[in-house]
Write an enzyme that holds these catalytic residues in place. Structure first.
Site, mmCIF file in Angstrom:
data_model
loop_
_atom_site.group_PDB
_atom_site.id
_atom_site.type_symbol
_atom_site.label_atom_id
_atom_site.label_comp_id
_atom_site.label_asym_id
_atom_site.label_seq_id
_atom_site.Cartn_x
_atom_site.Cartn_y
_atom_site.Cartn_z
ATOM 1 N N SER A 255 0.829 -1.203 0.000
ATOM 2 C CA SER A 255 0.000 0.000 0.000
ATOM 3 C C SER A 255 0.864 1.254 0.000
ATOM 4 C CB SER A 255 -0.923 -0.003 1.229
ATOM 5 O OG SER A 255 -1.641 1.213 1.325
ATOM 6 N N HIS A 258 2.188 1.744 -3.488
ATOM 7 C CA HIS A 258 1.085 2.244 -4.323
ATOM 8 C C HIS A 258 0.831 3.726 -4.038
ATOM 9 C CE1 HIS A 258 -3.241 1.279 -5.939
ATOM 10 N NE2 HIS A 258 -2.589 2.152 -6.695
ATOM 11 N N ARG A 292 -7.106 11.159 -5.131
ATOM 12 C CA ARG A 292 -6.448 9.928 -4.702
ATOM 13 C C ARG A 292 -6.377 9.759 -3.188
ATOM 14 N NH1 ARG A 292 -3.155 7.997 -9.217
ATOM 15 N NH2 ARG A 292 -3.302 9.463 -10.937
ATOM 16 N N CYS A 397 2.872 0.431 -20.043
ATOM 17 C CA CYS A 397 3.566 1.696 -20.299
ATOM 18 C C CYS A 397 5.029 1.507 -19.921
ATOM 19 C CB CYS A 397 2.928 2.807 -19.458
ATOM 20 S SG CYS A 397 3.937 4.273 -19.198
ATOM 21 N N CYS A 400 6.209 3.579 -16.938
ATOM 22 C CA CYS A 400 5.616 3.054 -15.700
ATOM 23 C C CYS A 400 6.263 1.727 -15.320
ATOM 24 C CB CYS A 400 4.108 2.866 -15.870
ATOM 25 S SG CYS A 400 3.211 4.321 -16.457
#
Length: 475
Positions: A255, A258, A292, A397, A400
């Site tokens: 988490s 992320h 977000r 990507c 990414c």
């Protein structure tokens, strides 16, 4: 990727506890800084903010511009082993600029690879071995194809015992050097089913599940790919109190990673030109950040996600502190003697500051005892994280993928360090004397420092967003 707005609420369920926000907090959680202890750690967020922003970030930012840490050798062509290619990101900003040989430091150029492949001591030993071989007679070096395949299996097995990541094969023809400073992590426009499948697979299939099932929320299921990925993360976050410490640590690290990535994408967002004409700029997008992390758009989970960022930072900080004796003996070789000396001194200065932090993460609390259950849990922990590192090859990507591989490999290297050495705990270290049983590849060292650099930057950027939101709300 951004999280959809779920509606205006004044009460949220966070880790099984109902939290009611005041009007001011509901309007903007960033009006006040995050406070209190980082979960499963004794460190307070306020002290981490000051330590990182004033002491770590400036040194780390300077260090990561050094050649040794700028140039990362990576394979961006590895196929996804879990599902077929569903198309690449066609946007210009998904592209990664590779390095030509004339852009590389002298020690990295192909013509110099062999002569710089070994340390001075290894070269001397190699010379001695060759001399002995000449005196004693030739050795039959023929190896059957079956034996070669066995050797590959042995190598993979050996790697699996130590590594929490599946590393790229250094000898692959698809390995290429990338200058990380010329390919910054930022918002590329990569989103949709392909992007959400990455996080959905990580949370649903490669995170520990709670012992007691957590019921999902119907509305999230109805939102398709985005809703399902979001829901899986929310359900796991709410169930943490029912998990053992090791499983909580695993989830909080994922988490936190992320969260860090989402902070970067918000901080380096494409902002069109004010007049609608000309070239836009890259900078902080407050609205994107709030989507977000604001409680209203994350079902109350945004602040907890940010806390998990601090948790992940502490884990990687501890890994660097533990490996300090080992890293202080590293050459950081690039072939430029002046640059290499500066890099070694800069690393030692950074590690000195890192070791001075009083509230280090205590890895000895994990996998306690030598019983079968603890060992099985540790192996499951390793297996799941290796899977997550492989999932990065499925990112559509390239930019990414580059940063996903860099950061997961850095986190995997941190875990490798924490669970290496003769002992575990805040006072344990891994030093140069243990090199027979513990080795770090150059790619692991580069990814370790760059991954920590991403976390450090995220904490710094959260403070920038906090100030921007205050300014926005005061006008």
């Amino acid at each position: 990727m951004w999280l959809p707005k779920l509606g205006i609420l004044t009460a949220y369920v966070v880790l099984g506890v109902t939290v009611t926000l005041s009007a001011d907090e509901k309007d903007c959680f960033c009006k006040i800084p995050l406070k209190g202890e980082v979960d499963d750690c004794s460190c307070k967020i306020e002290s981490l903010d000051s330590f990182n922003n004033l002491k770590i970030f400036p040194r780390l930012h300077s260090l990561l511009n050094k050649d040794y840490f700028r140039f990362f050798k990576v394979n961006l062509k590895r196929p996804c082993p879990f599902w077929g290619d569903d198309g690449r990101c066609a946007l210009r900003d998904c592209h990664v600029d590779k390095c030509s040989e004339d852009q590389l430091p002298p020690g990295y150029k192909e013509s110099k690879q062999e002569e710089n492949k070994y340390t001075k001591e290894a070269q001397e030993q190699l010379h001695t071995d060759c001399k002995e071989q000449k005196e004693l007679g030739g050795i039959d070096k023929t190896i059957s194809s079956e034996d070669r395949e066995s050797f590959k299996s042995w190598s993979k097995y050996d790697d699996a015992q130590d590594n929490f990541c599946e590393l790229d094969d250094d000898n692959s023809a698809d390995m290429e050097y990338v200058d990380l400073t010329l390919n910054p992590e930022r918002y590329t426009g990569y989103k949709g089913e392909s992007a959400w499948r990455i996080w959905r697979t990580i949370y649903q299939e490669n995170c520990f599940k709670p012992d007691t099932p957590v019921p999902g929320y119907g509305p999230a299921e109805a939102r398709g790919a985005e809703g399902k990925a979001l829901q899986s993360g929310l359900d796991l976050m709410r169930s943490l109190k029912g998990m053992c410490l090791e499983k909580r640590v695993f989830f909080r690290m994922i988490s936190g990673l992320h969260t860090s990535i989402n902070v970067h994408l918000s901080a380096k967002n494409y902002l069109p030109a004010a007049n609608g004409y000309g070239k836009g700029t890259w900078g902080p997008n407050v609205e994107e950040f709030q989507k977000r992390f604001d409680p209203e758009t994350t079902n109350g989970e945004g602040p907890q996600r940010l806390k998990n960022l601090y948790f992940t930072y502490l884990v990687e900080l501890r890994a660097l502190a533990k490996a300090a004796p080992y890293l202080e003996q590293e050459d950081f070789f690039t072939g430029d003697e002046k640059e290499d000396n500066e890099t070694r001194n800069a690393v030692k200065d950074l590690l000195k500051i890192i070791k001075s932090f009083p509230d280090q993460f205590d890895e000895s609390r994990l996998f306690q005892g030598n019983n079968k259950e603890a060992q099985q849990l540790k192996e499951e922990f390793r297996k799941l994280f290796r899977n997550i590192s492989v999932i990065m090859d499925c990112v559509g990507c390239d930019k990414c993928k580059l940063w996903g591989k860099t950061q997961t490999q850095g986190m995997g290297t941190a875990l490798k360090i924490l669970f290496s050495g003769d002992t575990m705990g805040p006072d344990s270290t891994v030093d140069a004397q243990q090199k027979k049983n513990f080795q770090l590849r150059r790619s692991e060292i580069v990814s370790l420092f760059n991954a920590f650099g991403r976390l450090s930057t995220s904490i710094k950027e959260v403070d920038v967003f906090r100030q921007l939101i205050k300014e926005k709300d005061s006008t």
